[in-house]
Design a protein around this motif. Structure first.
Motif, PDB file in Angstrom:
ATOM      1  N   VAL A  12      -4.265   4.879  -5.152  1.00  0.00           N
ATOM      2  CA  VAL A  12      -3.565   5.923  -4.404  1.00  0.00           C
ATOM      3  C   VAL A  12      -4.506   6.453  -3.330  1.00  0.00           C
ATOM      4  O   VAL A  12      -5.725   6.459  -3.497  1.00  0.00           O
ATOM      5  CB  VAL A  12      -3.087   7.061  -5.319  1.00  0.00           C
ATOM      6  CG1 VAL A  12      -2.037   6.554  -6.292  1.00  0.00           C
ATOM      7  CG2 VAL A  12      -4.252   7.678  -6.080  1.00  0.00           C
ATOM      8  N   ALA A  60      -0.945   9.892  -8.973  1.00  0.00           N
ATOM      9  CA  ALA A  60       0.053   9.108  -9.701  1.00  0.00           C
ATOM     10  C   ALA A  60       0.104   9.599 -11.138  1.00  0.00           C
ATOM     11  O   ALA A  60      -0.807   9.313 -11.922  1.00  0.00           O
ATOM     12  CB  ALA A  60      -0.301   7.621  -9.644  1.00  0.00           C
ATOM     13  N   PRO A  85       3.031   4.232  -9.136  1.00  0.00           N
ATOM     14  CA  PRO A  85       3.316   3.770  -7.787  1.00  0.00           C
ATOM     15  C   PRO A  85       4.042   2.426  -7.796  1.00  0.00           C
ATOM     16  O   PRO A  85       3.730   1.555  -8.601  1.00  0.00           O
ATOM     17  CB  PRO A  85       1.939   3.659  -7.138  1.00  0.00           C
ATOM     18  CG  PRO A  85       1.093   4.631  -7.892  1.00  0.00           C
ATOM     19  CD  PRO A  85       1.596   4.551  -9.295  1.00  0.00           C
ATOM     20  N   ILE A 123       5.441   6.831  -4.669  1.00  0.00           N
ATOM     21  CA  ILE A 123       4.907   7.533  -5.836  1.00  0.00           C
ATOM     22  C   ILE A 123       5.993   8.456  -6.362  1.00  0.00           C
ATOM     23  O   ILE A 123       6.661   9.153  -5.591  1.00  0.00           O
ATOM     24  CB  ILE A 123       3.653   8.350  -5.469  1.00  0.00           C
ATOM     25  CG1 ILE A 123       2.519   7.433  -5.016  1.00  0.00           C
ATOM     26  CG2 ILE A 123       3.199   9.209  -6.646  1.00  0.00           C
ATOM     27  CD1 ILE A 123       1.284   8.178  -4.537  1.00  0.00           C
TER      28      ILE A 123
END
Length: 389
Positions: free
Chosen positions: A211, A217, A174, A181
């Motif tokens: 996230v 991710a 990210p 992402i």
């Protein structure tokens, strides 16, 4: 005195300018709400600090710590990674302890670039990525990140003349500052691109755990399982609130790990063994604090966005990280530095100007979600008074 030319690109730093602006605001009597730096206000978990504290009375831990003394930490890092991403890691040849991931991204160019070689960097991107290239006397080719492309670089846009001189490409998802992402399919494309053009693929991965919702991710090694061209940098600063302890690590191609280790050996030793013990506790112990961090940041994100929406500043909801990447309203859309400076001067609310992250960051500001919701709402009240006096 005369100084090296490689320092010239490092002389101007908008974050240093913002630091002066914050100091000036405090001196004028304003309360500063600092949303410009990604330094969380949350503590490390007790089992982490307990492990560090227990080492203090062990006098054998008070001396220099060489590579082989980091074996337990490297094993913990390898086990953590393998469990999280289902990719095997050799702790002897594929893991290197670091003083935060920034040490890795700043020092790796010294091992990869010769003077004049190109590095392909994200723009906007994290400032230490370019700083390391400049210190290695390399050249930077900025890969623009545009909202219409999901803030992913278009690899086909890199000129062949640049590729002929390029040695490395740096990614970070990210992403700081855009919060984007990258899907695994993009990483697969990036790996193939670097294999084709004989580039080292560097992935800076500090926000892997931060996230939201169902977002995932991926690691670069889910696309480069044989570790043919890649190295990935991790830090315990974000997931485990250990920013002040300065502990991270690299996982990667054995030749790249060896080269970075050679640079590191010429510059510093490893951290205090107690800090490594704390990091081992973090990686191998309960992960409840990581989940708690994500929940806290999600609440802060939602509070801040709703507050901005109420004053008429519409921003997209970030899928990851601890930031809000906001396009500036008129008349500030082309001067993020002036906006940030005037905002803190008039209200005490400090933000990071998008221009500080590169040419293609202009027109944006980054807010860091490093305060409790009520303070974030107070910051938005100040922003509203500045925008609509």
């Amino acid at each position: 005195m005369q100084f090296a030319k490689r320092l010239e690109p490092l002389q101007h730093n908008v974050f240093a300018d913002m630091d002066q602006a914050k100091a000036k605001a405090r001196a004028s009597g304003l309360e500063v709400i600092d949303l410009s730096l990604g330094s969380l206000d949350l503590p490390a978990a007790n089992h982490i600090t307990d492990a560090i504290a227990q080492a203090l009375t062990d006098t054998s831990s008070h001396g220099y710590l060489l590579f082989h003394g980091t074996k337990d930490f490297r094993q913990a890092a390898a086990d953590w990674y393998s469990k999280k991403f289902a990719v095997s890691v050799d702790p002897e040849t594929e893991v290197l302890p670091l003083i935060g991931s920034q040490e890795g991204t700043a020092h790796l160019p010294l091992a990869v670039l010769n003077p004049g070689d190109f590095a392909l960097l994200l723009d906007p991107g994290y400032p230490s990525h370019s700083g390391g290239v400049y210190l290695a006397s390399g050249q930077i080719y900025p890969m623009p990140l545009r909202a219409e492309n999901g803030f992913l670089p278009v690899l086909e846009e890199v000129p062949s003349t640049v590729l002929a001189q390029a040695k490395m490409m740096v990614l970070s998802y990210p992403h700081n500052p855009t919060t984007a992402i990258a899907p695994l399919s993009f990483f697969q494309k990036a790996v193939a691109f670097c294999q084709q053009h004989n580039l080292v693929l560097v992935h800076d991965f500090p926000y892997l755990d931060l996230v939201f919702a169902e977002n995932i991710a991926p690691s670069i090694f889910q696309a480069d399982r044989e570790k043919t061209v890649s190295i990935e940098f991790f830090t315990l600063s974000k997931s485990y609130n250990m920013g002040g302890f300065r502990i991270g690590f690299a996982i990667g191609n054995p030749a790249l790990i060896k080269a970075l280790r050679q640079v590191k050996a010429a510059i510093d030793f490893n951290q205090y063994r107690g800090i490594l013990n704390g990091a081992i506790a973090a990686l191998s112990g309960p992960q409840d604090n990581v989940k708690s961090n994500v929940a806290i940041l999600r609440d802060r994100r939602d509070t801040f966005i709703q507050a901005l929406n109420r004053i008429g500043w519409e921003v997209p909801t970030p899928p990851a990280t601890m930031y809000i990447w906001a396009k500036l309203p008129e008349p500030w859309a082309s001067d993020s530095l002036t906006f940030a400076a005037k905002l803190v001067e008039n209200t005490g609310v400090a933000v990071a100007p998008g221009a500080g992250f590169g040419k293609f960051g202009e027109g944006y500001v980054r807010f860091a979600l490093v305060h409790q919701p009520q303070i974030l709402e107070k910051a938005v009240i100040g922003i509203s008074k500045f925008l609509y006096p």
